[in-house]
Design a protein around this motif. Structure first.
Motif, mmCIF file in Angstrom:
data_model
loop_
_atom_site.group_PDB
_atom_site.id
_atom_site.type_symbol
_atom_site.label_atom_id
_atom_site.label_comp_id
_atom_site.label_asym_id
_atom_site.label_seq_id
_atom_site.Cartn_x
_atom_site.Cartn_y
_atom_site.Cartn_z
ATOM 1 N N SER A 1 -9.848 3.152 2.801
ATOM 2 C CA SER A 1 -10.873 3.950 2.632
ATOM 3 C C SER A 1 -11.831 1.660 2.897
ATOM 4 C CB SER A 1 -10.221 4.130 1.110
ATOM 5 O OG SER A 1 -10.725 5.611 1.426
ATOM 6 N N LYS B 1 -12.356 9.146 8.942
ATOM 7 C CA LYS B 1 -12.492 10.175 7.717
ATOM 8 C C LYS B 1 -11.767 11.186 7.508
ATOM 9 C CE LYS B 1 -17.595 9.702 7.069
ATOM 10 N NZ LYS B 1 -18.729 9.981 6.472
ATOM 11 N N ARG C 1 -9.606 12.209 4.346
ATOM 12 C CA ARG C 1 -9.476 13.566 3.914
ATOM 13 C C ARG C 1 -8.456 13.755 3.922
ATOM 14 N NH1 ARG C 1 -15.098 16.911 3.523
ATOM 15 N NH2 ARG C 1 -14.105 18.631 1.728
ATOM 16 N N SER D 1 -14.131 8.144 -2.844
ATOM 17 C CA SER D 1 -15.300 7.981 -3.327
ATOM 18 C C SER D 1 -16.883 7.467 -2.466
ATOM 19 C CB SER D 1 -15.480 8.300 -4.458
ATOM 20 O OG SER D 1 -15.914 6.901 -5.155
ATOM 21 N N LEU D 2 -16.502 6.015 -2.434
ATOM 22 C CA LEU D 2 -17.102 5.641 -1.395
ATOM 23 C C LEU D 2 -17.538 5.799 -0.325
ATOM 24 C CD1 LEU D 2 -16.316 2.077 -3.387
ATOM 25 C CD2 LEU D 2 -18.867 3.471 -3.845
ATOM 26 N N PHE E 1 -17.347 8.950 1.704
ATOM 27 C CA PHE E 1 -18.239 10.680 1.341
ATOM 28 C C PHE E 1 -19.032 10.943 1.012
ATOM 29 C CE2 PHE E 1 -13.561 11.091 2.319
ATOM 30 C CZ PHE E 1 -13.475 11.228 3.684
ATOM 31 N N ARG E 2 -19.607 9.330 -0.081
ATOM 32 C CA ARG E 2 -21.106 8.913 -1.127
ATOM 33 C C ARG E 2 -22.035 9.951 -0.380
ATOM 34 N NH1 ARG E 2 -21.893 4.174 -4.558
ATOM 35 N NH2 ARG E 2 -20.779 5.538 -5.497
ATOM 36 N N PRO F 1 -21.476 14.326 -0.709
ATOM 37 C CA PRO F 1 -21.621 13.823 -2.306
ATOM 38 C C PRO F 1 -20.783 14.852 -3.210
ATOM 39 C CG PRO F 1 -23.957 14.626 -0.858
ATOM 40 C CD PRO F 1 -22.868 14.545 -0.049
ATOM 41 N N TYR G 1 -18.056 16.317 -2.712
ATOM 42 C CA TYR G 1 -16.515 16.075 -2.315
ATOM 43 C C TYR G 1 -16.791 14.680 -3.034
ATOM 44 C CZ TYR G 1 -11.711 15.218 -0.046
ATOM 45 O OH TYR G 1 -10.905 15.233 -0.058
ATOM 46 N N SER G 2 -17.603 13.731 -2.892
ATOM 47 C CA SER G 2 -17.648 12.376 -3.588
ATOM 48 C C SER G 2 -17.271 12.463 -4.919
ATOM 49 C CB SER G 2 -18.509 11.489 -2.998
ATOM 50 O OG SER G 2 -18.744 10.202 -3.809
ATOM 51 N N LYS G 3 -18.324 12.777 -5.546
ATOM 52 C CA LYS G 3 -18.174 13.004 -7.245
ATOM 53 C C LYS G 3 -17.185 13.303 -7.656
ATOM 54 C CE LYS G 3 -23.564 13.698 -7.768
ATOM 55 N NZ LYS G 3 -23.758 14.397 -6.571
ATOM 56 N N ALA H 1 -17.284 1.396 -8.111
ATOM 57 C CA ALA H 1 -17.417 3.237 -7.153
ATOM 58 C C ALA H 1 -18.790 3.905 -8.096
ATOM 59 C CB ALA H 1 -16.647 4.105 -7.591
#
Length: 511
Positions: free
Chosen positions: A118, A136, A140, A206-207, A209-210, A214, A216-218, A270
């Motif tokens: 990441s 990515k 994941r 999380s950064l 996929f931000r 979004p 998934y990131s959250k 993050a």
């Protein structure tokens, strides 16, 4: 070790090799070495095809996948494996990565691998072009698993597979019949280092996929916060409660303090939540922020935390973290060639220890390049006892290490499988060394594979992109499959290299 009724002979292996190369390695990107790249904006000549190495360094992770493989799987000598993982405790733990050449899923190094993959994308993903999506997907594959492992509040599943029983066999992941025992940490059996690293991995990812995902990131960042709270509240080392299962494989030797600081640093990055900045300011010294250790890897994260927090000061202009510039400078000064605190081989390779030394080469190279980037953006340098060290010099030091890894060394050997004209043929890796399912569909029993492990035959399945432990302190490398210290690949060797290769490929106009 029980003798197997299934007699698997060396002769069969040799007869399989030709078939295996045709059936199992059909879709591997070309094994070519194109050393010279010229570009009108980049007059310098690159000694290596960093773009090719980048592609392969990411492809490697597909060879380490556990679980149900996707239709776009490119290393097609691998098949589905570990499809009932977690069933011993009635949880779904299918997926994730095997750490190295064995068939165990160790949560501690898997989480560190995820954090470093990441960070590679966070710093250098913008340069990766077509490889960004592959990077990515590699992240994941890990985070989907880490979400499963942390699905139940107050519990983290930290290992699948009995490591001692697994290491007593030499079998393909597709055949494994050793116990898929599940090990967990909770309030009664704490594991702050695994939980802290898992929080760091989820926060860092999380950064990544931000923007692209979004939702998934959250999910990742919320889980990271919960896991970190558990790590901090229930302090203790998993090497104590789970000692006979995790040691000596991934025993925590450096303590869990570094993972708490590292996890807090990633959550601060993050979330921008001032709670984490306050935690770092209050606990930084207690957790060893100013320690003078300079070995960064799956066990000790102090250096990584220092460099990451120095970015908040240098780039985000956060004065509260000014001391981390000094801590990071101390690290840089301690690893410069010629420093009394760091050993280099006669051929110029950073040398930390005999066992899997290349992990320290890749992680240190990434740290140096990331720090050079932060120094450049803030127009700063490092002062080492009256000697000024510029970002340009730091980049040259990191490039020298990567070039050594790719073939500029006394052995004239690339330590990345599938890159360059000469690379290791007998890596310590079960799936790579045994005939693939397509050429040999019959089951290979636990002990039957040892005749292959001990043989001098080259591995029939090419684990493209795998970076192995590497040469000894005198630049020697025997290419011996049984020598796991020098010949075994690992996910945490490759993860930081991805970022370094992206930077070098871009700087020489290859991307």
């Amino acid at each position: 070790m029980a003798s197997s009724g299934f007699s698997f002979t060396l002769g069969l292996l040799l007869s399989c090799i030709f078939t295996t190369l045709i059936l199992c390695n059909a879709t591997i990107p070309g094994h070519y070495h194109n050393p010279v790249h010229r570009h009108r904006h980049h007059p310098r000549v690159a000694s290596h095809n960093y773009k090719d190495a980048l592609t392969k360094s990411i492809l490697f992770f597909e060879g380490q996948r556990s679980g149900k493989l996707p239709p776009n799987q490119r290393l097609n000598w691998r098949r589905d494996s570990g499809l009932s993982d977690g069933s011993a405790l009635h949880v779904d733990l299918v997926g994730g990565y095997y750490d190295a050449g064995d068939n165990v899923k160790f949560g501690f190094p898997m989480a560190f691998t995820t954090t470093m993959l990441s960070w590679s994308v966070i710093e250098f993903g913008g340069l990766m072009k077509g490889e960004l999506q592959n990077a990515k997907e590699a992240i994941r594959w890990a985070t989907d698993y880490l979400l499963k492992a942390t699905a139940h509040p107050g519990t983290i599943y930290v290992q699948v597979g009995d490591a001692n029983r697994d290491h007593a066999c030499w079998e393909r992941p597709e055949d494994m019949d050793t116990p898929r025992s599940v090990y967990k940490i909770d309030a009664n059996t704490p594991g702050s280092e695994v939980a802290g690293e898992t929080a760091a991995a989820l926060a860092a990812a999380s950064l990544v996929f931000r923007r692209s995902d979004p939702v998934y990131s959250k999910l990742l960042v919320r889980r990271a916060m919960r896991v970190f709270e558990f790590a901090d509240k229930h302090r203790g080392a998993y090497s104590n409660g789970l000692k006979k299962y995790v040691c000596p494989f991934y025993c925590d030797y450096s303590g869990y303090q570094d993972e708490l600081l590292w996890g807090a640093a990633w959550l601060h990055k993050a979330t921008k939540n001032p709670t984490y900045l306050g935690y770092i300011q209050t606990n930084g010294q207690i957790l060893g922020a100013a320690q003078f250790d300079n070995t960064f890897g799956w066990d000790n994260k102090h250096v990584g935390a220092r460099i990451l927090l120095s970015k908040a000061f240098l780039v985000q202009k956060l004065p509260a973290l000014h001391e981390y510039k000094g801590h990071s400078d101390n690290f840089i000064c301690s690893i410069l060639p010629g420093s009394s605190s760091t050993q280099y081989t006669p051929g110029g390779l950073l040398f930390k220890m005999n066992d899997s030394n290349m992990q320290y080469v890749t992680s240190t190279s990434f740290m140096i390049l990331a720090y050079a980037k932060y120094l450049t953006s803030s127009h700063q340098v490092v002062n080492c006892g009256g000697t000024t060290v510029t970002p340009k010099r730091l980049k040259a030091i990191a490039k020298r290490q990567v070039d050594y890894l790719l073939g500029d060394n006394p052995m004239k050997m690339s330590y990345m499988v599938g890159y360059g004209p000469r690379y290791p043929q007998r890596i310590h890796h079960r799936g790579s060394s045994l005939p693939c399912m397509a050429s040999h569909p019959a089951k290979i029993q636990c002990s039957s594979g040892f005749s292959v492990m001990k043989s001098q035959s080259p591995n029939p399945n090419i684990l493209v992109g795998a970076v192995i432990g590497g040469p000894d302190q005198n630049d020697r490398f025997p290419d011996d499959r049984s020598d796991y210290e020098q010949s075994e690949p690992a996910t945490y060797i490759n993860a930081p290299l991805v970022g370094a290769l992206a930077y070098l490929a871009h700087s020489f106009g290859q991307l």
